[in-house]
Design an enzyme around this catalytic site. Structure first.
Site, PDB file in Angstrom:
ATOM      1  N   SER A 268       0.930  -1.126  -0.005  1.00 37.35           N
ATOM      2  CA  SER A 268       0.071   0.054   0.083  1.00 37.35           C
ATOM      3  C   SER A 268       0.770   1.264   0.023  1.00 37.35           C
ATOM      4  O   SER A 268       0.450   2.309  -0.402  1.00 37.35           O
ATOM      5  CB  SER A 268      -0.997   0.302   1.106  1.00 37.35           C
ATOM      6  OG  SER A 268      -0.206  -0.211   2.357  1.00 37.35           O
TER       7      SER A 268
ATOM      8  N   HIS B   1      -0.633   5.885   6.685  1.00 40.55           N
ATOM      9  CA  HIS B   1      -0.255   5.740   5.367  1.00 40.55           C
ATOM     10  C   HIS B   1      -0.003   7.063   4.854  1.00 40.55           C
ATOM     11  O   HIS B   1      -0.443   8.211   5.455  1.00 40.55           O
ATOM     12  CB  HIS B   1      -1.352   5.276   4.423  1.00 40.55           C
ATOM     13  CG  HIS B   1      -1.254   3.715   4.554  1.00 40.55           C
ATOM     14  ND1 HIS B   1      -2.065   2.959   5.494  1.00 40.55           N
ATOM     15  CD2 HIS B   1      -0.746   2.727   3.660  1.00 40.55           C
ATOM     16  CE1 HIS B   1      -2.051   1.799   5.210  1.00 40.55           C
ATOM     17  NE2 HIS B   1      -1.191   1.426   4.192  1.00 40.55           N
TER      18      HIS B   1
END
Length: 265
Positions: free
Chosen positions: A41, A246
């Site tokens: 990711s 993230h």
């Protein structure tokens, strides 16, 4: 980096966290004819928005560093197959078809999902300092004892498929700053997680070198921009929850992309 973070939305109002990546000496830039972007990711761009219609659950972002690099090299043939939640085994099973004998550049971030870092983060958000420390110790033991073989197998298969390609391994940033943090994790938890990130970076850098790859350490680039910083390039606990911890679009553009450009031009 870690896969979707399974913490209920109600927890989002009461918690926040962080994690890391090391460096290599740049070699002279060579022409790139075909670029394959592999990994998890952190390479697909979860958290950076503007997801590509054909990416499905992989959540490939037009703001991810591979897409940004390719747009600056418009003549390059581009295979963008990085995918949210991917482990090193997933890369080998599902992404290597994008790497061919004429591939000249391969990038990859992988390892965070192998070590179960999403579960570790969840434990640290919901549990005590001791529970967090124990979970981090378990992840760190995997990094030292088992991850090297996972990484070696992955880099070796990339090399076999594209023996002449330049292979760049990108690390993970330290997720947290350790100053005051409203509704954040304790300083002890943040330090434990960042220390684990350093261990992951060091092991990955060694395995990358052993596998004939270059390592882009992004920790210094993200320094001062982690969760709990005034200028965050990483999401804390957020909605949608899989984007938690993230890089933001800014983190991809100002943290990851320069790390790749420093090595490739």
């Amino acid at each position: 980096m870690p896969s979707p973070f399974r913490v209920a939305a109600s927890v989002a109002a009461a918690a926040a966290l962080t994690f890391t990546g090391v460096g290599a000496h740049p070699a002279p830039a060579a022409p790139v004819a075909r670029y394959a972007a592999l990994g998890d990711s952190y390479s697909s761009g979860v958290g950076a928005g503007d997801y590509l219609a054909d990416g499905g659950d992989c959540k490939r972002s037009a703001n991810a560093y591979p897409a940004l690099w390719q747009r600056a090299h418009a003549a390059v043939e581009f295979a963008f197959v990085a995918c949210s939640s991917a482990t090193t085994a997933d890369v080998r099973a599902r992404q290597l078809s994008a790497v061919t004998a004429d591939t000249t550049l391969v990038t990859i971030s992988a390892g965070g999902n192998d070590i179960g870092f999403a579960d570790t983060l969840e434990t640290c958000v919901l549990g005590s300092d001791r529970a967090c420390s124990d979970a981090v110790a378990t992840s760190t033991a995997y990094v030292r004892d088992r991850l090297p073989a996972d990484l070696d197998a992955t880099y070796a298969q990339i090399r076999r498929r594209a023996p002449n390609a330049r292979l760049v391994v990108l690390g993970y940033p330290r997720l947290f700053e350790t100053g005051s943090c409203l509704l954040g994790l304790s300083v002890a938890k943040r330090r434990a997680l960042d220390d684990a990130a350093d261990t992951l970076a060091e092991v990955t850098a060694r395995r990358a070198a052993a596998g004939g790859a270059e390592f882009a350490d992004v920790r210094a680039r993200f320094a001062g921009h982690g969760v709990c910083a005034a200028d965050e390039w990483l999401h804390g606990l957020t909605l949608p929850v899989d984007e938690s911890y993230h890089p933001t679009a800014t983190g991809q553009a100002r943290g990851y992309l320069p790390g790749l450009v420093a090595l490739t031009g």
